[in-house]
Design a protein around this motif. Structure first.
Motif, short mmCIF file in Angstrom:
data_model
loop_
_atom_site.label_atom_id
_atom_site.label_comp_id
_atom_site.label_asym_id
_atom_site.label_seq_id
_atom_site.Cartn_x
_atom_site.Cartn_y
_atom_site.Cartn_z
N VAL A 50 0.84 -1.20 0.00
CA VAL A 50 0.00 0.00 0.00
C VAL A 50 0.87 1.25 0.00
O VAL A 50 0.58 2.22 -0.71
CB VAL A 50 -0.97 -0.02 1.21
N ILE A 53 2.27 1.70 -3.47
CA ILE A 53 1.20 2.14 -4.39
C ILE A 53 0.91 3.62 -4.19
O ILE A 53 0.84 4.39 -5.15
CB ILE A 53 -0.08 1.30 -4.16
N LEU A 54 0.80 4.04 -2.93
CA LEU A 54 0.48 5.44 -2.68
C LEU A 54 1.63 6.36 -3.07
O LEU A 54 1.42 7.42 -3.67
CB LEU A 54 0.12 5.64 -1.20
N MET A 56 3.83 5.82 -5.36
CA MET A 56 3.83 5.89 -6.82
C MET A 56 2.76 6.86 -7.33
O MET A 56 3.00 7.64 -8.26
CB MET A 56 3.58 4.51 -7.42
N ALA A 57 1.60 6.78 -6.70
CA ALA A 57 0.52 7.67 -7.12
C ALA A 57 0.95 9.13 -6.93
O ALA A 57 0.76 9.97 -7.83
CB ALA A 57 -0.75 7.38 -6.33
N CYS A 60 3.36 10.15 -9.55
CA CYS A 60 2.68 10.42 -10.82
C CYS A 60 2.03 11.80 -10.81
O CYS A 60 2.07 12.54 -11.80
CB CYS A 60 1.61 9.37 -11.07
#
Ligand code: HEM
Lengths: 630, 283
Positions: A50, A53-54, A56-57, A60
């Motif tokens: 998690v 993922i966060l 990376m977000a 982006c």
């Protein structure tokens, strides 16, 4: 995944590979083993997942809010030197190819692989889990192969020529772009390039000024269209696919409210000039070469007529104001700063200034009489309007938006300073009184009555004059005719309804100017949307050792593939269509990435559709045996 | 009356009917509300079909066309769900959501423009349809999350459970689980949309991924929902109570739907939009 909580006890029981048990066994073992276990646990944990993922977000988000791949100078201009330096050092100018982003992807891979290994169970229900998690590893692997071994670049090929190289872009850490030439193991020949365009389309653009809002209306005859957020409505009454505007002079009535004569001036061999003279508008014609001036003067009473034809009365500099709709008309002599009331109407006029050559910066006395004009201030029911009136362009205001459109003003005689030696005046008054007066050097030389269609000659002048028609109430009738059935210059007849009533008008697609509604706040423009591109095609040939290997017509969405290279249609010479822009890509990672894509698709469908379905079935079967969980 | 206005009105009527149904809980109210929504959906579908016939291409080439299709998908996905779960007030808000999307569409430029060559691809068709179905599901999960967050503080710990074990009727207290199920329905569509988008991009622009703003934001959307799907595995281990977790997850879904909408219509506001090949209205 959330169901996993509910079903946990069942699964531990069924599959007997619960984490808790594993840890229990390890309890008695050495500390070292424990530490490696901690690292292992960390890399297996969903918590790490998690977090990655966060992060990376967020990366982006940064990578789109900070414009990528620009020069250091540009970042300095955008964010200032300090921040630009921060951007450069943290590689935020190139987020997706930065070291830290790569590290993030490596972590992600490690996490994916570890968690897959740890949860590995040879049961059918796990298919989705394994597929999705490993698919992402495959996709990333494909990306790495692309990054390491792939190339992407472009080249322009001229028609009939060929190339054996292409150019790739390289951006250094300062954001400077460099082109690197890459050789191809074959040659690409461009045999032909074809660009196909769509038929031109036309649209009706409307514009509401005080809202600064543009709206494009459908061109559909008979449909009443409301302009959102305003009181205007537009109906297209008629459509002509190939239209021409014919203008025809007509006589509206016998009342002399706009008298005009059609005059021909004949030379020894041919007609020198012909045209309409309007008493209240352009009422004279100068024949410069002959030093001759023709004037048409309408006099409203017998007395004035008698006066005029016997004494040389120069045409005084004057302005003429009229409201044709009310039938009022009045002349004023050119006196500055005096207020005149136009009786029978609500207007008062004041002449602010006059010039002999509009736009000329010199004092009036030094100006040539090229473009005489008067500046008038009009006071009316809706406030003040200031208007320039041009002696030589009486129709100027027809082409330009005005506040008081029904008030016509013209001026004449201002160019008097520049007086011609020979003047022929065509006088006319009610009751059939009509007389020609020839004036030379301000003296009457001769006078004669005139009739229609007779030739008159004058002393010391070899020109002859014919007055061919007389229209007491001159008007121009506009008629739109259809030239052909094809789409040429289309025109539409629109009706605009608004706060000041209706306005109807023909709009031609070739007219660049918008048509304004009476309140000058709403405009319509009928125009071509321009020719849009349907598709473009390059006929390519791959040549190796002077032998043609493949031929293909490529277009957008349909590339040519050869020897690991894919050749895409990307652009073309917009002016002369002399070359075609090709994009050349080599990506050995494609099979790996696509395998990943396929696995990902199958995996998610399995996890979220197939697995719950199977679960339900299993649950029903188990429910009979043991009634353990709700 | 134009079809658009008619559709808008029927959506509003459906929303009212759903509220009435929530108050009276009668069988006729149930069928009236569902019937109205299905009617609105049919009008909306007509609008989409009419548009694509008039334009001569599938109706996804600009923002206006995508939005009317999005509204249509929202109604469609909700209707499917209503046959599976007893949805209660969700229908009212789902109708309002579809109505708002359609209303937003009417503010867009609806000029029919010739379609650019890159958009002529079957991959694009699959891409858009799957994306819109995913987005529609997320819209409904957004609605259920809002209802959960609003109702939760007022609901008692126990009681008010209507579920008789059939699993079909659901108390608002369980709407966090319902949201999860809806996201689980939508996520595969989002994933398929992204993958088909990549394949299409490879065909049209030569690269399946080029970190274009539109691509990057669809990845952000995907990651946001991925985080949502994994979080229930993490929080219990961090000793977060179940009810707290439900609130966190529901709240996160609101953020996620914000990201969806930004990806869909907000990218023009990005400083990098001018470089994008995919942002509506850029270039
Ligand atoms: C399409 C993408 C993905 C899907 C559909 C997916 C789905 C799942 C599912 C179904 C589980 C099992 C939950 C359970 O039954 O207990 C799971 C667990 C997990 N996933 Fe993913 N996942 C995805 C991507 C990722 C990514 C990108 C990461 C890491 C960076 C990740 C890391 C994990 C981890 C660490 C677990 C826990 C495994 C365990 O319980 O031991 N997943 N995921």
């Amino acid at each position: 995944m959330m169901e996993s909580g509910k079903g946990k006890s069942a699964r531990v029981k069924n599959e007997t590979v619960g984490e808790e048990k594993k840890i229990n066994v390890n309890k008695s073992e050495e500390k070292k083993r424990k530490d490696t276990n901690k690292v292992w646990d960390f890399f297996c944990s969903v918590k790490l997942a998690v977090i990655i993922i966060l992060v990376m977000a967020v990366a982006c988000v940064l990578g789109t809010f900070i414009v990528q791949g620009r020069s250091f100078e540009e970042y300095t201009a955008r964010y200032g030197y300090g921040l630009a330096t921060v951007v450069r050092i943290t590689q935020l100018n190139n987020v997706f190819y930065s070291h830290w982003f790569s590290l993030l992807l490596v972590l992600l891979c490690a996490n994916l692989i570890c968690c897959t290994i740890r949860r590995w169970r040879n049961t059918f229900l796990q298919t989705g889990f394994v597929l999705t998690h490993l698919s992402l590893v495959l996709i990333l692997l494909g990306g790495v192969i692309k990054f390491q071994m792939g190339v992407k670049g472009g080249v322009n090929v001229y028609i009939g020529k060929s190339v054996d190289y292409f150019l790739t872009q390289k951006i250094d850490s300062m954001g400077r772009t460099d082109y690197v030439k890459k050789l191809l193991p074959f040659t690409i020949a461009l045999d032909n390039f074809i660009l196909e365009k769509n038929e031109p389309k036309f649209q009706l653009v409307t514009y509401v000024k005080d809202k600064d809002k543009q709206k494009i209306l459908e061109v559909k005859v008979g449909k009443r269209q409301r302009i959102p957020g305003s009181d205007y409505k537009v109906v297209i009454n008629d459509y002509v696919s190939d239209a021409e505007l014919r203008q025809e002079p007509v006589n509206e009535s016998d009342r002399p409210d706009n008298p005009a004569v059609f005059i021909k001036l004949l030379g020894s061999e041919r007609t020198v000039a012909e045209g309409w003279l309007l008493a209240h508008a352009n009422n004279y014609h100068d024949e410069k070469k002959q030093d001759l001036r023709l004037e048409y003067i309408w006099l409203p009473s017998q007395q004035e007529f008698d006066n005029a034809v016997t004494t040389v009365q120069n045409v005084d500099a004057k302005i003429t104001a009229s409201v044709p709709a009310l039938g009022v008309l009045q002349d004023y002599s050119l006196e500055l700063n005096k207020t005149f009331k136009l009786s029978g109407s609500e207007y008062s006029l004041r002449i602010l200034e006059y010039v002999l050559n509009y736009g000329d910066k010199r004092p009036v006395s030094e100006q040539p009489a090229n473009n005489p004009a008067v500046h008038v201030e009009i006071e009316g029911p809706d406030g003040v309007e200031k208007r320039w009136i041009f002696e030589s362009f009486p129709d100027w205001d027809k082409m330009h938006p005005l506040k008081y459109e029904n008030l016509k003003i013209s001026c004449s005689g201002i160019a008097k300073a520049h007086m011609t030696r020979n003047v022929i005046r065509v006088y006319q008054a009610p009751g059939g009184n009509q007389q020609l007066v020839h004036i030379k050097d301000n003296q009457i030389v001769e006078t004669m009555p005139w009739e229609l269609n007779k030739q008159y000659s004058f002393a010391n002048n070899d020109h002859q004059l014919i007055i061919a028609s007389y229209f007491p109430s001159f008007n121009i009738k506009q008629d739109v005719v259809k030239k052909s059935d094809q789409v040429g210059t289309p025109a539409i007849h629109v009706r605009i309804d608004g706060p000041r009533g209706k306005k109807e008008e023909w709009l031609f697609a070739n007219n660049k100017y918008a048509t304004w509604y009476k309140d000058n706040n709403f405009a319509v423009l009928y125009e071509s949307t321009g020719e849009s591109i349907k598709h473009y095609v390059s006929d390519l040939r791959i040549v190796k050792n002077n032998q043609t290997i493949i031929e293909k017509s490529i277009r957008v969405n349909d590339p040519l593939k050869y020897n690991g290279y894919a050749i895409y249609q990307s652009s073309y010479d917009p002016e002369k269509l002399s070359y075609s822009g090709l994009q050349i890509v080599k990506d050995p990672g494609i099979p790996v990435a696509y395998a990943g894509f396929a696995a990902l698709c199958v995996g998610v469908v399995f996890i979220f559709y197939v697995k719950p379905f199977l679960r339900k079935k299993l649950k029903k079967e188990n429910e009979v045996a043991e009634n353990e969980y709700s | 009356m134009s079809i658009v206005n008619l559709t808008l009105i029927v959506y509003v009527l459906a929303a009212i009917a759903y509220i009435v149904r929530e108050i009276w809980m009668s069988v006729p109210a149930k069928w009236t509300s569902l019937g109205l929504l299905i009617l609105a959906f049919c009008f909306n579908l007509t609008l989409v079909l009419k548009r694509s016939i008039e334009a001569g291409h599938p109706p996804f080439s600009n923002l206006y066309e995508s939005l009317i299709f999005y509204a249509c998908c929202t109604a469609f996905v909700y209707i499917i769900f209503e046959f599976v779960y007893d949805f209660r007030v969700v229908g009212a808000l789902a109708s309002v959501l579809a109505m708002l999307i359609l209303l937003y569409a009417t503010l867009q430029d609806d000029t029919i423009r010739p379609i650019m060559p890159a958009l002529k691809s079957n991959w694009m068709l699959v891409h858009v349809i799957t994306y819109m179905l995913g987005y529609a599901a997320f819209g409904i999960a957004f609605v259920t999350s809002i209802i959960y967050l609003v109702v939760k503080p007022f609901s008692k710990k126990q009681g008010d459970i209507k579920s008789g074990g059939s699993g079909k009727e659901m108390s608002v207290r369980n709407f966090d689980k319902l949201s999860y199920k809806i996201v689980a329905f939508g996520f595969p569509f989002l994933t398929l949309g992204m993958v088909t988008g990549a394949v299409w991009a490879k065909k049209a622009w030569g690269d399946y991924w080029s970190w274009d703003p539109k691509e990057t934001w669809s990845l952000i959307t995907w990651l946001a929902y991925l985080a949502y799907l994994h979080t229930p595995l993490v929080l219990p281990k961090m000793k977060v109570s179940k009810s707290k977790m439900a609130v966190i997850l529901s709240f996160w879904l609101l953020v996620c739907f914000g990201i969806v909408n930004f990806t869909f219509v907000g990218l023009n506001y990005l400083p990098s939009a001018e470089d994008s090949a995919h942002v509506y209205g850029a270039k």
